[in-house]
Write a protein that holds these residues in place. Structure first.
Motif, PDB file in Angstrom:
ATOM      1  N   TRP A 151      -6.273  22.149 -60.961  1.00 55.52           N
ATOM      2  CA  TRP A 151      -5.199  22.503 -60.037  1.00 55.52           C
ATOM      3  C   TRP A 151      -5.309  23.898 -59.447  1.00 55.52           C
ATOM      4  CZ3 TRP A 151      -3.339  26.570 -62.700  1.00 55.52           C
ATOM      5  CH2 TRP A 151      -3.357  26.504 -64.096  1.00 55.52           C
ATOM      6  N   ILE A 157     -12.407  22.679 -54.658  1.00 59.88           N
ATOM      7  CA  ILE A 157     -13.064  21.788 -55.624  1.00 59.88           C
ATOM      8  C   ILE A 157     -13.432  20.462 -54.940  1.00 59.88           C
ATOM      9  CG2 ILE A 157     -12.698  20.427 -57.722  1.00 59.88           C
ATOM     10  CD1 ILE A 157     -10.975  22.794 -58.782  1.00 59.88           C
ATOM     11  N   LYS A 175     -10.100  12.231 -57.405  1.00 63.60           N
ATOM     12  CA  LYS A 175      -8.741  12.335 -57.962  1.00 63.60           C
ATOM     13  C   LYS A 175      -8.393  13.809 -58.141  1.00 63.60           C
ATOM     14  CE  LYS A 175      -7.027  12.613 -62.032  1.00 63.60           C
ATOM     15  NZ  LYS A 175      -5.890  13.537 -61.832  1.00 63.60           N
ATOM     16  N   PRO A 176      -7.443  14.295 -57.333  1.00 62.07           N
ATOM     17  CA  PRO A 176      -7.008  15.681 -57.533  1.00 62.07           C
ATOM     18  C   PRO A 176      -6.165  15.774 -58.793  1.00 62.07           C
ATOM     19  CG  PRO A 176      -6.066  14.733 -55.497  1.00 62.07           C
ATOM     20  CD  PRO A 176      -6.698  13.618 -56.269  1.00 62.07           C
ATOM     21  N   SER A 177      -5.916  17.009 -59.239  1.00 64.82           N
ATOM     22  CA  SER A 177      -4.949  17.173 -60.319  1.00 64.82           C
ATOM     23  C   SER A 177      -3.599  16.684 -59.817  1.00 64.82           C
ATOM     24  CB  SER A 177      -4.839  18.646 -60.705  1.00 64.82           C
ATOM     25  OG  SER A 177      -3.702  18.813 -61.529  1.00 64.82           O
ATOM     26  N   GLU A 178      -2.878  16.046 -60.697  1.00 65.06           N
ATOM     27  CA  GLU A 178      -1.558  15.514 -60.317  1.00 65.06           C
ATOM     28  C   GLU A 178      -0.601  16.658 -59.931  1.00 65.06           C
ATOM     29  OE1 GLU A 178      -0.100  15.004 -64.031  1.00 65.06           O
ATOM     30  OE2 GLU A 178       1.897  15.439 -63.276  1.00 65.06           O
ATOM     31  N   GLY A 211      -7.880   9.106 -63.853  1.00 69.08           N
ATOM     32  CA  GLY A 211      -9.255   9.606 -63.919  1.00 69.08           C
ATOM     33  C   GLY A 211     -10.059   8.799 -64.924  1.00 69.08           C
ATOM     34  N   ILE A 215     -13.577   6.386 -64.285  1.00 62.43           N
ATOM     35  CA  ILE A 215     -14.873   6.598 -64.927  1.00 62.43           C
ATOM     36  C   ILE A 215     -15.371   5.330 -65.612  1.00 62.43           C
ATOM     37  CG2 ILE A 215     -16.136   8.010 -66.607  1.00 62.43           C
ATOM     38  CD1 ILE A 215     -13.650   9.935 -66.394  1.00 62.43           C
ATOM     39  N   THR A 231     -10.811  18.094 -71.919  1.00 60.49           N
ATOM     40  CA  THR A 231     -10.918  16.963 -70.985  1.00 60.49           C
ATOM     41  C   THR A 231     -12.389  16.642 -70.742  1.00 60.49           C
ATOM     42  OG1 THR A 231      -8.851  17.618 -69.935  1.00 60.49           O
ATOM     43  CG2 THR A 231     -10.247  16.119 -68.697  1.00 60.49           C
ATOM     44  N   LEU A 250     -16.443  23.412 -66.555  1.00 58.43           N
ATOM     45  CA  LEU A 250     -15.337  23.542 -67.510  1.00 58.43           C
ATOM     46  C   LEU A 250     -14.892  24.994 -67.659  1.00 58.43           C
ATOM     47  CD1 LEU A 250     -16.774  20.953 -70.064  1.00 58.43           C
ATOM     48  CD2 LEU A 250     -15.317  20.542 -68.083  1.00 58.43           C
ATOM     49  N   GLY A 251     -14.164  25.258 -68.698  1.00 60.99           N
ATOM     50  CA  GLY A 251     -13.530  26.571 -68.842  1.00 60.99           C
ATOM     51  C   GLY A 251     -14.461  27.653 -69.358  1.00 60.99           C
ATOM     52  N   GLY A 252     -13.908  28.830 -69.531  1.00 63.89           N
ATOM     53  CA  GLY A 252     -14.723  29.950 -70.007  1.00 63.89           C
ATOM     54  C   GLY A 252     -13.902  31.025 -70.706  1.00 63.89           C
ATOM     55  N   CYS A 283     -11.615  29.811 -63.577  1.00 61.94           N
ATOM     56  CA  CYS A 283     -12.451  29.447 -64.728  1.00 61.94           C
ATOM     57  C   CYS A 283     -13.447  30.534 -65.095  1.00 61.94           C
ATOM     58  CB  CYS A 283     -13.192  28.159 -64.413  1.00 61.94           C
ATOM     59  SG  CYS A 283     -14.076  28.246 -62.857  1.00 61.94           S
ATOM     60  N   LEU A 408     -19.702  30.309 -69.294  1.00 66.91           N
ATOM     61  CA  LEU A 408     -19.620  30.078 -67.848  1.00 66.91           C
ATOM     62  C   LEU A 408     -20.184  31.258 -67.060  1.00 66.91           C
ATOM     63  CD1 LEU A 408     -18.837  28.062 -65.726  1.00 66.91           C
ATOM     64  CD2 LEU A 408     -16.517  28.972 -65.713  1.00 66.91           C
ATOM     65  N   PHE A 446     -23.750  27.403 -59.181  1.00 73.48           N
ATOM     66  CA  PHE A 446     -22.598  27.756 -60.007  1.00 73.48           C
ATOM     67  C   PHE A 446     -22.399  26.683 -61.074  1.00 73.48           C
ATOM     68  CE2 PHE A 446     -18.081  27.762 -61.117  1.00 73.48           C
ATOM     69  CZ  PHE A 446     -17.953  29.082 -61.508  1.00 73.48           C
TER      70      PHE A 446
HETATM   71  P1  NDP Z   1      -7.538  19.583 -67.219  1.00 72.47           P
HETATM   72  O1  NDP Z   1      -8.761  19.446 -68.018  1.00 72.47           O
HETATM   73  O2  NDP Z   1      -6.225  19.440 -67.856  1.00 72.47           O
HETATM   74  O3  NDP Z   1      -7.572  18.528 -66.018  1.00 72.47           O
HETATM   75  C1  NDP Z   1      -8.651  18.430 -65.106  1.00 72.47           C
HETATM   76  C2  NDP Z   1      -8.557  17.112 -64.355  1.00 72.47           C
HETATM   77  O4  NDP Z   1      -8.897  16.043 -65.241  1.00 72.47           O
HETATM   78  C3  NDP Z   1      -7.177  16.795 -63.810  1.00 72.47           C
HETATM   79  O5  NDP Z   1      -7.302  16.123 -62.573  1.00 72.47           O
HETATM   80  C4  NDP Z   1      -6.621  15.889 -64.878  1.00 72.47           C
HETATM   81  O6  NDP Z   1      -5.564  15.091 -64.404  1.00 72.47           O
HETATM   82  C5  NDP Z   1      -7.864  15.073 -65.231  1.00 72.47           C
HETATM   83  N1  NDP Z   1      -7.847  14.437 -66.530  1.00 72.47           N
HETATM   84  C6  NDP Z   1      -7.104  14.767 -67.631  1.00 72.47           C
HETATM   85  N2  NDP Z   1      -7.400  13.927 -68.665  1.00 72.47           N
HETATM   86  C7  NDP Z   1      -8.369  13.071 -68.224  1.00 72.47           C
HETATM   87  C8  NDP Z   1      -9.105  11.983 -68.820  1.00 72.47           C
HETATM   88  N3  NDP Z   1      -8.924  11.620 -70.088  1.00 72.47           N
HETATM   89  N4  NDP Z   1     -10.012  11.333 -68.057  1.00 72.47           N
HETATM   90  C9  NDP Z   1     -10.227  11.707 -66.768  1.00 72.47           C
HETATM   91  N5  NDP Z   1      -9.554  12.701 -66.146  1.00 72.47           N
HETATM   92  C10 NDP Z   1      -8.649  13.393 -66.866  1.00 72.47           C
HETATM   93  O7  NDP Z   1      -7.695  20.985 -66.476  1.00 72.47           O
HETATM   94  P2  NDP Z   1      -6.615  21.758 -65.605  1.00 72.47           P
HETATM   95  O8  NDP Z   1      -6.265  20.934 -64.406  1.00 72.47           O
HETATM   96  O9  NDP Z   1      -5.543  22.240 -66.499  1.00 72.47           O
HETATM   97  O10 NDP Z   1      -7.493  22.984 -65.062  1.00 72.47           O
HETATM   98  C11 NDP Z   1      -7.716  24.115 -65.810  1.00 72.47           C
HETATM   99  C12 NDP Z   1      -9.086  24.059 -66.479  1.00 72.47           C
HETATM  100  O11 NDP Z   1     -10.085  23.837 -65.511  1.00 72.47           O
HETATM  101  C13 NDP Z   1      -9.454  25.360 -67.149  1.00 72.47           C
HETATM  102  O12 NDP Z   1     -10.055  25.137 -68.394  1.00 72.47           O
HETATM  103  C14 NDP Z   1     -10.458  25.958 -66.194  1.00 72.47           C
HETATM  104  O13 NDP Z   1     -11.324  26.866 -66.804  1.00 72.47           O
HETATM  105  C15 NDP Z   1     -11.153  24.754 -65.683  1.00 72.47           C
HETATM  106  N6  NDP Z   1     -11.794  25.043 -64.413  1.00 72.47           N
HETATM  107  C16 NDP Z   1     -13.172  25.099 -64.370  1.00 72.47           C
HETATM  108  C17 NDP Z   1     -13.817  25.443 -63.203  1.00 72.47           C
HETATM  109  C18 NDP Z   1     -15.309  25.466 -63.126  1.00 72.47           C
HETATM  110  O14 NDP Z   1     -15.844  25.340 -62.036  1.00 72.47           O
HETATM  111  N7  NDP Z   1     -16.046  25.623 -64.204  1.00 72.47           N
HETATM  112  C19 NDP Z   1     -13.071  25.795 -61.998  1.00 72.47           C
HETATM  113  C20 NDP Z   1     -11.650  25.658 -62.141  1.00 72.47           C
HETATM  114  C21 NDP Z   1     -11.046  25.312 -63.325  1.00 72.47           C
HETATM  115  P3  NDP Z   1      -4.047  15.673 -64.430  1.00 72.47           P
HETATM  116  O15 NDP Z   1      -4.087  17.117 -64.116  1.00 72.47           O
HETATM  117  O16 NDP Z   1      -3.391  14.889 -63.388  1.00 72.47           O
HETATM  118  O17 NDP Z   1      -3.609  15.446 -65.836  1.00 72.47           O
END
Ligand code: NDP
Length: 483
Positions: A151, A157, A175-178, A211, A215, A231, A250-252, A283, A408, A446
């Motif tokens: 989000w 993204i 699928k965007p973040s909800e 999501g 998959i 996730t 993912l995160g960092g 991130c 990261l 990246f």
């Molecule tokens: P989440 O991991 O909570 O969610 C990411 C996405 O995955 C959302 O669209 C979410 O849906 C979806 N999702 C959740 N559970 C599942 C599942 N079981 N199967 C498939 N899809 C699923 O992350 P956040 O949205 O809270 O974002 C923050 C995180 O993202 C941080 O850790 C950050 O570091 C990382 N991030 C990494 C980046 C990078 O390029 N490395 C860049 C930006 C952020 P929903 O939100 O609708 O639940």
């Protein structure tokens, strides 16, 4: 501004909805008021999106690269022409100040579309002669790809995934973040206007379960996730069942190393960008700031001084440079981390609480005297909280910087460039900045190492992750056989 979209999803070149899906609201983080109501994708919507993508993908892949690229470059132009409206929408959805979204979101998305549009026509393999025989390789698309977004940078993204995927001849269901569902729909509209065939880029809304369902579909060849490590683990495991390709962004918990000889202004600027831009919801942020002993007090003094320049307020006001957290839930998570830090003995230098105003604002927060074992030095917070740690020697700084499951990004500030490169070579991270921080041009790969992910976005490297190689061997002589 009209923030309610025509419908929740975008499938086969048009808006679509199914009110059977559970309704959810997108909220404006500055006021908490709903700005749009959408529905979770039902199984019928998911099926329609994947079917549309599967139907279109092969025709799209058969087009010459130059034609695919033209569509992407036109989309880049439209994105740029609509930058202000798209930025305002992104600000409503995320709460990030317009000052940021005007330059960092749709603009970065447009760069990706332009860049991958430009190289679509030169994606290819190699030819190797083996005597009279030879082989060549073809770089072929994967098929239907799923993108799942976080989000914090919704349209960026979506573009970082769609642009290389489509350039390689794939189709996408995104699928965007909800919590930030709106701008991906605009990207879908723009791609259609730019000439993308119906079904090439589809958007379905919903929570994690949507999501997960995407998959699991046997028609899907790849999933690219931007999200958290927990996730990522689930998505990777699910993709493994079907032997699907993955990219995991993912995160960092990235380190910034600031040496005594560093340019103080540059180091403070880098630490500010790497902790407080987008209210810390990035991130690659450098949230563990290791400062060499003699630099520590000057660094903290200048940092505190420069934090006086924070303008917190209405994100739509272009003078505002610090916005609210994107969700109330994230604000609470960050406040809990701040409380834990204090309980564990970190010294609060500035900030440390929810701002005394409406909206999900947290004051830019700096902790000093942080030690490696404290929770705020180990876990990703994803908010405006900087941890300052001190170190004596280069060896010590490197060992402590690498002592994390994440990998990261990393940064080093020093006037000794030999040291800068030496350290960049030893830090365990996908990206390492020397004397700057958090710049991510589309030309540069990246992505993360260790728990921060797999694969690379942007640059020519991304092509390898959105395509597969086929070898074609051509025999020129007789075929020898044992009998
Ligand atoms: P989440 O991991 O909570 O969610 C990411 C996405 O995955 C959302 O669209 C979410 O849906 C979806 N999702 C959740 N559970 C599942 C599942 N079981 N199967 C498939 N899809 C699923 O992350 P956040 O949205 O809270 O974002 C923050 C995180 O993202 C941080 O850790 C950050 O570091 C990382 N991030 C990494 C980046 C990078 O390029 N490395 C860049 C930006 C952020 P929903 O939100 O609708 O639940």
């Amino acid at each position: 501004m009209q923030t309610q979209p025509t419908a929740s999803h975008y499938i086969d070149g048009a808006y679509a909805d199914d009110s059977e899906g559970a309704a959810f609201d997108s909220l404006y983080p500055y006021t908490g008021a709903p700005i749009a109501t959408l529905h979770d994708a039902t199984p019928a919507i998911i099926d329609a999106a994947i079917a549309a993508a599967a139907r279109t993908q092969m025709e799209w892949a058969a087009l010459p690269g130059v034609e695919r690229g033209r569509v992407l470059r036109r989309a880049a132009d439209i994105l740029r022409a609509q930058n202000r409206e798209l930025s305002e929408l992104e600000t409503y959805d995320t709460g990030k100040p317009l000052q940021e979204t005007l330059v960092a979101d749709a603009a970065s998305g447009a760069d990706a579309l332009e860049y991958f549009g430009g190289i679509a026509s030169s994606i290819g393999g190699e030819h190797v002669q083996l005597g009279d025989d030879f082989f060549y390789t073809r770089r072929e698309p994967l098929g239907v790809c799923v993108g799942i977004g976080a989000w914090n940078y919704p349209i960026q993204i979506a573009c970082w995934k769609a642009a290389p995927a489509l350039a390689c001849g794939n189709a996408m269901v995104f699928k965007p973040s909800e919590r930030t569902p709106l701008s991906a729909l605009k990207l879908a509209e723009i791609l259609t206007e730019a000439g993308a065939p119906p079904g090439l880029f589809n958007v379905v809304q919903g929570r994690g379960s949507v999501g997960a369902a995407l998959i699991e579909d046997p028609r899907v060849a790849k999933v690219s996730l931007t999200g958290s490590v927990p996730t990522g683990r689930k998505v990777y495991a699910s993709a493994a069942e079907g032997m699907r390709h993955v990219t995991m962004e993912l995160g960092g918990k990235s380190p910034i190393l600031i040496f005594d000889d560093a340019d103080l202004e540059a180091a403070v600027g880098g630490a500010i960008n790497g902790n407080f831009y987008s209210s810390g919801q990035i991130c690659s942020n450098g949230t563990r700031v290791f400062v060499q002993t003699d630099m520590k007090e000057p660094f903290l003094d200048r940092l505190t001084e420069r934090l006086g320049g924070v303008v917190m307020g209405d994100p739509m006001d272009e003078a505002t440079n610090f916005g609210p957290m994107t969700t109330g839930r994230q604000m609470q998570i960050v406040l809990d981390y701040i409380e834990t830090a204090q309980a564990e003995g970190a010294r609060l230098v500035t900030g440390g609480k929810r701002a005394d105003r409406d909206g999900w604002f947290i004051e830019p927060t700096v902790f000093a005297d942080v030690t490696d074992d404290m929770t705020i030095a180990r876990e990703e917070i994803f908010g405006p909280v900087m941890s300052v740690l001190s170190f004596k020697t280069e060896e010590e700084a490197i060992a402590r910087a690498n002592d994390t499951a994440f990998g990261l990004s990393a940064g080093v500030f020093t006037r000794d460039l030999a040291r800068g490169h030496r350290i960049a070579g030893t830090l365990q991270a996908g990206t390492c900045w020397i004397n700057t921080y958090n710049l991510t041009p589309v030309e540069m790969p990246f992505g993360g190492v260790k728990m921060s992910g797999l694969g690379r976005e942007n640059s020519r490297e991304a092509i390898a992750h959105w395509s597969q190689v086929k070898s074609v061997y051509v025999g020129a002589g007789t075929v020898e056989a044992p009998f």
